[in-house]
Design a protein around this motif. Structure first.
Motif, short mmCIF file in Angstrom:
data_model
loop_
_atom_site.label_atom_id
_atom_site.label_comp_id
_atom_site.label_asym_id
_atom_site.label_seq_id
_atom_site.Cartn_x
_atom_site.Cartn_y
_atom_site.Cartn_z
N ARG A 300 0.84 -1.20 0.00
CA ARG A 300 0.00 0.00 0.00
C ARG A 300 0.87 1.25 0.00
NH1 ARG A 300 -5.46 -0.85 2.94
NH2 ARG A 300 -5.03 1.20 3.82
N ASP A 301 1.91 1.23 0.82
CA ASP A 301 2.83 2.38 0.89
C ASP A 301 3.53 2.58 -0.45
OD1 ASP A 301 2.11 2.75 3.52
OD2 ASP A 301 3.91 1.79 4.36
N GLU A 343 -8.03 -6.35 -1.43
CA GLU A 343 -7.75 -5.22 -0.54
C GLU A 343 -6.94 -4.15 -1.26
OE1 GLU A 343 -5.13 -4.44 3.51
OE2 GLU A 343 -6.19 -6.35 3.29
N LEU A 344 -5.95 -4.57 -2.04
CA LEU A 344 -5.12 -3.61 -2.76
C LEU A 344 -5.91 -2.87 -3.83
CD1 LEU A 344 -1.90 -5.77 -3.03
CD2 LEU A 344 -2.13 -3.63 -1.76
N ALA A 345 -6.82 -3.56 -4.50
CA ALA A 345 -7.66 -2.90 -5.50
C ALA A 345 -8.53 -1.83 -4.86
CB ALA A 345 -8.53 -3.93 -6.22
N ALA A 346 -9.16 -2.15 -3.73
CA ALA A 346 -10.01 -1.18 -3.05
C ALA A 346 -9.19 0.02 -2.58
CB ALA A 346 -10.71 -1.86 -1.87
N PHE A 347 -7.99 -0.22 -2.10
CA PHE A 347 -7.11 0.88 -1.66
C PHE A 347 -6.75 1.77 -2.85
CE2 PHE A 347 -2.74 2.47 -1.00
CZ PHE A 347 -2.97 3.31 0.08
N VAL A 368 -11.52 -9.22 -6.65
CA VAL A 368 -11.37 -7.77 -6.84
C VAL A 368 -12.72 -7.09 -7.01
CG1 VAL A 368 -10.51 -6.01 -8.43
CG2 VAL A 368 -9.02 -7.88 -7.71
N THR A 369 -13.59 -7.63 -7.84
CA THR A 369 -14.90 -7.00 -8.02
C THR A 369 -15.70 -7.04 -6.71
OG1 THR A 369 -15.73 -9.10 -8.94
CG2 THR A 369 -15.05 -7.39 -10.50
N GLY A 370 -15.54 -8.13 -5.94
CA GLY A 370 -16.20 -8.17 -4.64
C GLY A 370 -15.65 -7.11 -3.70
N GLY A 371 -14.33 -6.96 -3.68
CA GLY A 371 -13.72 -5.96 -2.82
C GLY A 371 -14.08 -4.54 -3.20
#
Length: 427
Positions: A300-301, A343-347, A368-371
């Motif tokens: 994320r960073d 999680e990374l896609a949503a971020f 990814v689509t769920g997130g």
């Protein structure tokens, strides 16, 4: 014709929808069937179209796969579908206990049909069927890389032998010699139960599609198979009439604020695309994810620190999948990767404002689509055969919405340069 398709994974749904839209039927993808009611605009009253319900049931327990597929089929019929379609992988991914056969039985029951007619053949993707044997790029299925697929290893190339243990209904075969005699001969060869049909060319698929439509008034069937037969149904529907207004949707431009590639697939095609990509990349290793939760924080960073987010960056699964599966189990390794990529896609979308995502792998696309809270895709232009861009609305945990462009691709699809070239076709 209003084509209503039930797909066993997300990328298969996009594959079908992209090809059907290019053939002339407007198409959209729903990520799961709505819990109640019908979709008012699923099939506009003034023109035909295609709606695909994308499920995540290819390797799900049989009872779950049947229940979800039945619900999706009932939803499509209630929404106006006149032809049901069972979309499964063009490499017939399944185990001896299912799920292709049980879902075929369930969809036939919903349609009030005596069975299904179809083929996984999709010549444009290198999938052909001859004398009941499935070939992948000219190689029998059991000798192709699918032989060692981690979840559905395909050790037999004979489709009748593969499907028979999965259903109590008879399984028949219409051979290529009959197909070459045309739609009437194909229709005459269909019996109650599930009929697999040889196909080597697009003309063969057109003959099968015409046979399905010829049978509809007196002997309705569920059409079934890869994206190839669905595309033929769309071609037959639009060929002999004015198709003005039925071209593939031209999506409104999505301003580019960030591009990200997330690849969870271990397929040979995706590995070649990863190897050919020359931009910034990061590796996700399930073994590290299992031991160190801070691994996600570091990624994320890294994304937040990028100087030019419009330049595509790639996050991909470790190439040593076998080691992770041996230590963690295949299910645990996959779950860790899917959770991390979702999680990374949503971020990227909701915290960093990324606008364009390219996702490689069916399970990854579902995660990814769920997130991202995406429930519907509006299909646009294809970046490669079976690999369309789509417009989607993403919702965060607070209900805030963002319109983004997404490309969800099967791990097996696309050439080596896809991760670099796909952006040219993006909305």
């Amino acid at each position: 014709m209003r084509l209503g398709a039930v797909a066993d994974d997300v990328t298969g749904a996009c594959d079908l929808a992209g090809r059907v839209a290019e053939a002339g039927l407007p198409a959209s993808v729903l990520l799961g069937a709505p819990a109640t009611g019908t979709l008012d605009d699923a099939f506009p009253t003034d023109r035909p179209g295609c709606t695909v319900v994308a499920l995540k049931v290819r390797t799900a327990p049989v009872a779950q796969a049947v229940a979800e597929s039945t619900a999706a089929a009932r939803f499509l019929v209630a929404s106006g579908a006149t032809q049901l379609y069972q979309k499964y992988c063009s490499t017939f991914d399944s185990t001896a206990s299912g799920n292709i056969g049980p879902i075929a039985d369930a969809l036939a029951a919903v349609a009030g049909a005596a069975g299904s007619v179809g083929t996984p053949a999709t010549p444009g993707a290198g999938r052909t069927q001859y004398q009941g044997t499935l070939f992948v790029e000219g190689v029998p299925l059991a000798e192709s890389p699918m032989r060692d697929h981690p979840l559905t290893p395909m050790r037999d190339s004979d489709l009748v032998r593969l499907l028979t243990p999965q259903t109590s209904a008879p399984v028949g075969l219409v051979r290529w010699g009959t197909v070459r005699r045309g739609a009437e001969a194909v229709a005459a060869g269909v019996r109650d139960g599930h009929t697999l049909v040889d196909a080597l060319t697009e003309d063969d698929l057109d003959a099968i599609a015409n046979a399905v439509l010829r049978l509809a008034p007196t002997h309705p069937t569920v059409a079934a198979g890869g994206a190839g037969l669905a595309t033929a149904l769309a071609r037959v529907e639009t060929r002999d009439r004015d198709s003005t207004g039925l071209d593939a949707a031209v999506l409104a431009p999505v301003p580019v604020t960030g591009r990200l590639i997330l690849a969870g697939s271990a397929s040979a095609a995706t590995r070649a695309q990863i190897a050919a990509f020359g931009g910034e990349r990061h590796i996700l290793d399930p073994l590290i994810l299992a031991r160190d939760r801070d691994a996600i924080t570091r990624l994320r960073d890294a994304l937040a620190a990028r100087e030019d987010p419009r330049a595509p960056a790639l996050i991909h699964a470790s190439p040593d999948v076998a080691a992770a599966q041996r230590e963690l189990s295949a299910e645990r390794a996959a779950a860790l990767l899917e959770e991390a990529l979702g999680e990374l896609a949503a971020f990227a979308v909701h915290d960093l404002g990324y606008s364009h995502l390219l996702i490689a792998g069916g399970e990854t696309s579902g995660a990814v689509t769920g997130g991202l809270g995406i429930t519907r895709l509006r299909i646009g232009a294809q970046a490669a055969p079976g690999v369309p861009w789509a417009e989607a609305v993403s919702r965060d945990s607070a209900g805030e919405k963002r319109t983004i462009a997404v490309l969800l691709k099967s791990g097996n699809f696309g050439g080596p340069g896809l991760f670099t070239d796909a952006w040219k076709a993006a909305p």
